[in-house]
Design a protein around this motif. Structure first.
Motif, PDB file in Angstrom:
ATOM      1  N   MET A   6      78.918  58.211  84.680  1.00  0.00           N
ATOM      2  CA  MET A   6      79.986  58.794  83.855  1.00  0.00           C
ATOM      3  C   MET A   6      79.926  58.224  82.427  1.00  0.00           C
ATOM      4  SD  MET A   6      83.948  59.136  84.984  1.00  0.00           S
ATOM      5  CE  MET A   6      84.463  57.497  84.522  1.00  0.00           C
ATOM      6  N   GLY A   7      80.128  59.070  81.458  1.00  0.00           N
ATOM      7  CA  GLY A   7      80.067  58.620  80.068  1.00  0.00           C
ATOM      8  C   GLY A   7      81.221  57.691  79.725  1.00  0.00           C
ATOM      9  N   MET A   8      81.060  56.958  78.634  1.00  0.00           N
ATOM     10  CA  MET A   8      82.097  55.990  78.266  1.00  0.00           C
ATOM     11  C   MET A   8      82.672  56.257  76.873  1.00  0.00           C
ATOM     12  SD  MET A   8      81.246  52.229  79.693  1.00  0.00           S
ATOM     13  CE  MET A   8      79.527  52.098  79.382  1.00  0.00           C
ATOM     14  N   THR A   9      83.897  55.841  76.692  1.00  0.00           N
ATOM     15  CA  THR A   9      84.528  55.898  75.379  1.00  0.00           C
ATOM     16  C   THR A   9      84.000  54.705  74.560  1.00  0.00           C
ATOM     17  OG1 THR A   9      86.357  54.439  75.933  1.00  0.00           O
ATOM     18  CG2 THR A   9      86.633  56.753  76.529  1.00  0.00           C
ATOM     19  N   ILE A  10      84.302  54.695  73.257  1.00  0.00           N
ATOM     20  CA  ILE A  10      83.838  53.574  72.417  1.00  0.00           C
ATOM     21  C   ILE A  10      84.429  52.256  72.933  1.00  0.00           C
ATOM     22  CG2 ILE A  10      83.797  52.628  70.066  1.00  0.00           C
ATOM     23  CD1 ILE A  10      84.441  55.501  69.091  1.00  0.00           C
ATOM     24  N   ALA A  11      85.736  52.283  73.189  1.00  0.00           N
ATOM     25  CA  ALA A  11      86.416  51.058  73.637  1.00  0.00           C
ATOM     26  C   ALA A  11      85.842  50.583  74.963  1.00  0.00           C
ATOM     27  CB  ALA A  11      87.918  51.320  73.746  1.00  0.00           C
ATOM     28  N   GLU A  12      85.580  51.514  75.862  1.00  0.00           N
ATOM     29  CA  GLU A  12      85.032  51.117  77.169  1.00  0.00           C
ATOM     30  C   GLU A  12      83.675  50.438  77.005  1.00  0.00           C
ATOM     31  OE1 GLU A  12      87.151  54.448  80.083  1.00  0.00           O
ATOM     32  OE2 GLU A  12      85.196  54.881  79.195  1.00  0.00           O
ATOM     33  N   LYS A  13      82.891  50.944  76.047  1.00  0.00           N
ATOM     34  CA  LYS A  13      81.568  50.326  75.831  1.00  0.00           C
ATOM     35  C   LYS A  13      81.719  48.872  75.370  1.00  0.00           C
ATOM     36  CE  LYS A  13      79.188  54.576  74.671  1.00  0.00           C
ATOM     37  NZ  LYS A  13      78.279  55.286  73.791  1.00  0.00           N
ATOM     38  N   ILE A  14      82.648  48.661  74.450  1.00  0.00           N
ATOM     39  CA  ILE A  14      82.810  47.283  73.942  1.00  0.00           C
ATOM     40  C   ILE A  14      83.410  46.396  75.034  1.00  0.00           C
ATOM     41  CG2 ILE A  14      83.743  45.828  72.088  1.00  0.00           C
ATOM     42  CD1 ILE A  14      83.858  48.254  70.277  1.00  0.00           C
ATOM     43  N   ILE A  15      84.341  46.946  75.773  1.00  0.00           N
ATOM     44  CA  ILE A  15      84.949  46.158  76.863  1.00  0.00           C
ATOM     45  C   ILE A  15      83.871  45.801  77.889  1.00  0.00           C
ATOM     46  CG2 ILE A  15      86.568  46.245  78.823  1.00  0.00           C
ATOM     47  CD1 ILE A  15      88.458  47.870  76.980  1.00  0.00           C
ATOM     48  N   ARG A  16      83.074  46.794  78.277  1.00  0.00           N
ATOM     49  CA  ARG A  16      82.020  46.543  79.277  1.00  0.00           C
ATOM     50  C   ARG A  16      81.096  45.400  78.820  1.00  0.00           C
ATOM     51  NH1 ARG A  16      79.718  49.997  82.991  1.00  0.00           N
ATOM     52  NH2 ARG A  16      81.802  49.689  83.794  1.00  0.00           N
ATOM     53  N   SER A  17      80.731  45.424  77.536  1.00  0.00           N
ATOM     54  CA  SER A  17      79.780  44.403  77.073  1.00  0.00           C
ATOM     55  C   SER A  17      80.444  43.031  76.855  1.00  0.00           C
ATOM     56  CB  SER A  17      79.081  44.858  75.796  1.00  0.00           C
ATOM     57  OG  SER A  17      80.039  45.055  74.784  1.00  0.00           O
ATOM     58  N   HIS A  18      81.780  42.972  76.972  1.00  0.00           N
ATOM     59  CA  HIS A  18      82.464  41.687  76.773  1.00  0.00           C
ATOM     60  C   HIS A  18      83.264  41.260  78.002  1.00  0.00           C
ATOM     61  CE1 HIS A  18      81.542  42.744  72.605  1.00  0.00           C
ATOM     62  NE2 HIS A  18      81.689  41.477  72.321  1.00  0.00           N
ATOM     63  N   LEU A  19      83.109  41.997  79.093  1.00  0.00           N
ATOM     64  CA  LEU A  19      83.927  41.741  80.280  1.00  0.00           C
ATOM     65  C   LEU A  19      83.487  40.457  80.990  1.00  0.00           C
ATOM     66  CD1 LEU A  19      86.214  43.281  81.822  1.00  0.00           C
ATOM     67  CD2 LEU A  19      84.426  44.094  83.368  1.00  0.00           C
ATOM     68  N   VAL A  20      84.418  39.528  81.139  1.00  0.00           N
ATOM     69  CA  VAL A  20      84.098  38.280  81.844  1.00  0.00           C
ATOM     70  C   VAL A  20      84.716  38.308  83.241  1.00  0.00           C
ATOM     71  CG1 VAL A  20      84.237  35.757  81.749  1.00  0.00           C
ATOM     72  CG2 VAL A  20      84.133  37.056  79.627  1.00  0.00           C
ATOM     73  N   SER A  21      85.915  38.881  83.338  1.00  0.00           N
ATOM     74  CA  SER A  21      86.538  38.950  84.662  1.00  0.00           C
ATOM     75  C   SER A  21      87.365  40.219  84.790  1.00  0.00           C
ATOM     76  CB  SER A  21      87.418  37.720  84.892  1.00  0.00           C
ATOM     77  OG  SER A  21      88.457  37.706  83.943  1.00  0.00           O
ATOM     78  N   GLY A  22      87.569  40.634  86.013  1.00  0.00           N
ATOM     79  CA  GLY A  22      88.413  41.801  86.285  1.00  0.00           C
ATOM     80  C   GLY A  22      87.628  43.095  86.323  1.00  0.00           C
TER      81      GLY A  22
END
Ligand code: MIC
Ligand code: SF4
Length: 644
Positions: free
Chosen positions: A1-17
């Motif tokens: 599934m494609g991602m929004t801009i925010a989701e992309k940044i969140i994905r690349s910075h996600l440490v937990s959750g």
């Protein structure tokens, strides 16, 4: 599934959750910023954590709020922050350099990076494609120490822009139109992403005006793509190497999409006392104006100021109007001085202020009693200007400048041909007011300068089994942090002196509140919807903590304040049945008989009204991590526990 801009940044910075709406997520933070009004406390908290050097890619301490030095307090705080910056590897932006958000956009912001700032308008960075959040000082201190920043995973709202702005209609009118449609609660729990063909007509400063005031929608943050316009802006700032392209995937899924036709917009104004009380300037035409203030982190960019200078050129400010102008940064100010636009501003009779927040936070320039003030700022909460009965309207720089000339609310379109201002190919770059970090060996030798105004901050205790307190204050909907802990020139110098500050807590609503708290040993606050909207100041939680407040029971909360309450160890409770709000009167005896056990198990909390002999259920607005924090007596205790 494609991602929004925010989701992309969140994905690349996600440490937990997990990235599911509403779930607690922990993010790695690349950059932090502080300003001086929240910074002193944030650095006291950072010092308490005992970390020698910041662990972020870049942390910057700006001095921009408390620049009116009518006593030693602000100057002492500035020195304290400067010495902390030197000791811990933080860039220091000296007073006079400008407003944190404008400066960060110009000199440090990087598309695709995460930024948290101890100021609610940190989302300004979304104008260049940063994922930027306003946060409490303690959260910023933790991020400087390399800790995660926790938020509830937001929903994604896309605003699809079409068309192009008509002459005399500006970015401020775009965000005012969004506020009119969505209200000050419309963005709660959401990240607002701007897209559509209309975005290619908006410059970076225009985008930043829009993301800046996403805060007034209650949004977690707002963001634009990073495109060729972003690249041009960074190139003109001599920072093209910071640019990356950032856009949403074609098949990105949004929880909600709304459309906005830029061509259909007209000049707008937010009427007293809320940023969403929006009317057309046309409808307000003719109202007599006493003051116009141009500047703030919302509208103080180079093109904003150039447009204002062009409107004022060869004219004189109306004799009944006081016009103040403050550039957002030394860069803007210097460029205006070099190209002669500043001379046009001066000749018109405008009162030129230093590059700082100034009147936006009541640091001088309070209007006359009952005065009508047109401001290009982002907040017009009651009393915020420093004059309790002032009538503050939020407008574009064009509307403010034109009205300053006519003396009455004036639709700028009546002026005829618009002024065309193009973005400079090269901004004037001179970072001589930014003090970079020193070598690690030297850092150890730095002595921290503590002035006498810096008092220890209050700490909370481990949560007891039971809380029995009075409903010490009952307030209505949309209580802002400016109500809870007012700012302004007289009070702001005491941001590092909580005992003194406590005398002004809730002063806008009830002058007796501090005395009552002292008499009764604190209590529980009863609030309506959107409790704690507005600024990120953790003082709106720390001061109530100092006064003995244990919990707040409200219909709903603004995000940053809710997190600040939990960080301070206070319990944000939400009525499960809103009708229960009406069943509590101020000074009723309340009891949370099993609070500790209940929070150990979950979020449902029982409250007894001993005066009315009734029982109600509330929900603690806390994630599992925040529950542990509150049980431990706040974030600092919790962090210490984790280390031990
Ligand atoms: C504001 O605009 O209210 C402030 C002053 O910038 C605050 C921060 C503070 O209270 O120091 C904010 O927006 O977070
Ligand atoms: Fe400063 Fe006003 Fe912006 Fe807050 S909103 S950072 S006080 S200019």
């Amino acid at each position: 599934m494609g991602m929004t801009i925010a989701e992309k940044i969140i994905r690349s910075h996600l440490v937990s959750g997990e990235m599911k709406p509403g779930e607690d997520i922990g993010l790695r933070i690349d950059q932090t910023l502080t300003q001086d009004a929240t910074g002193t406390m944030a650095y006291l908290e950072f010092e308490a954590m005992g970390i020698p050097r910041v662990k972020t890619e870049r942390s910057v301490a700006y001095i921009d709020h408390n620049t009116l030095q009518s006593g030693f307090e602000n100057a002492d705080d500035h020195r304290y922050i400067q010495s902390i910056a030197k000791k811990h590897g933080i860039y220091f932006s000296r007073p006079g350099n400008g407003i944190c958000h404008q400066l960060h956009l110009e000199r440090f912001g990087v598309p695709g990076k995460t930024l948290i700032g101890s100021d609610s308008h940190t989302p300004t960075g979304g104008g260049i494609g940063m994922l930027a959040f306003g946060a409490g000082g303690l959260d910023v201190a933790v991020a400087m120490g390399g800790g995660e920043y926790h938020i509830a995973m937001p929903k994604m709202l896309k605003i699809n822009l079409t068309g192009r702005l008509s002459p005399w209609v500006s970015a401020k009118d775009v965000i005012l139109a969004v506020l009119q449609r969505l209200s000050v609660k419309g963005g709660v729990g959401k990240i607002i992403e701007y897209g559509g063909e209309g975005i290619s007509t908006l410059t970076v400063p225009e985008r930043a005006t829009i993301t800046n005031m996403g805060t007034e929608l209650g949004a977690t943050t707002s963001i634009f793509p990073s495109d060729d316009i972003t690249r041009q802006f960074l190139k003109a700032q001599g920072r093209e190497d910071s640019w990356i392209e950032l856009k949403s995937d074609k098949d990105a899924v949004y929880d909600e999409i709304i459309g906005l036709d830029l061509s259909a917009l007209e000049p707008l104004a937010a009427c007293p006392h809320s940023p969403d009380a929006v009317k057309s300037v046309k409808a307000l035409s003719g109202i007599k104006v006493d003051q116009c203030c141009i500047g703030s982190c919302t509208n103080s960019s180079y093109p904003d100021m150039m447009r204002v200078a062009a409107i004022l050129k060869g004219k004189t400010v109306h004799p009944d109007v006081s016009l103040t102008i403050g550039c957002g940064s030394k860069q803007v100010y210097h460029m205006l001085a070099q190209n002669g636009a500043l001379a046009d501003i001066i000749a018109s009779g405008a009162r030129v202020l230093e590059c700082a927040c100034g009147p936006c936070i009541g640091m001088g320039q309070s209007p006359k009693s009952g005065g009508v003030s047109l401001r290009t700022f982002n907040r017009n909460f009651e009393g915020r200007s420093g004059t309790a009965d002032a009538q503050v309207y939020l407008v574009s720089p064009e509307t403010a400048a034109v009205s300053a000339l006519t003396g009455v609310f004036t639709d700028p379109r009546t002026l005829g041909d618009p002024v065309e201002i193009s973005m400079p190919e090269k901004f004037l770059i001179n970072d001589n007011l930014i003090v970079p970090p020193i070598s690690e060996a030297l850092m150890e030798t730095v002595e921290i300068e503590h002035g006498p105004n810096i008092k220890p901050f209050p700490t909370s205790e481990i949560l007891p089994d039971k809380i029995e307190k009075m409903a010490i204050l009952k307030v209505g909907d949309n209580i802002t942090t400016d109500h809870i802990m007012p700012a302004g020139a007289k009070i702001l110098p005491y941001r590092s002196n909580i005992p003194y500050l406590s005398n002004f807590c809730f002063g806008v609503c009830d002058k007796e509140f501090p005395a009552r708290c002292k008499e009764q040993g604190g209590g529980i606050i009863i609030g309506g919807h959107n409790y704690g909207q507005g600024s990120s100041r953790e003082h709106a939680a720390l001061v109530p903590l100092y006064l003995g407040i244990k919990a707040v029971a409200a219909k709903s909360y603004a995000r940053i304040h809710c997190a600040n309450l939990a960080n301070a160890g206070l319990i944000p409770l939400q009525f499960q049945d809103e009708a229960d709000y009406d069943k509590i009167d101020q000074m009723d005896e309340l009891c949370l008989p099993n609070i500790r056990k209940e929070l150990e198990q979950g979020t449902e909390v029982t409250m007894k009204n001993l005066t009315k002999n009734s029982t109600m259920k509330l929900t603690a607005v806390l994630t599992a991590r925040e529950r542990e924090m509150v049980l431990a007596g706040g974030l600092l205790n919790y962090t210490k526990q984790a280390v031990e």
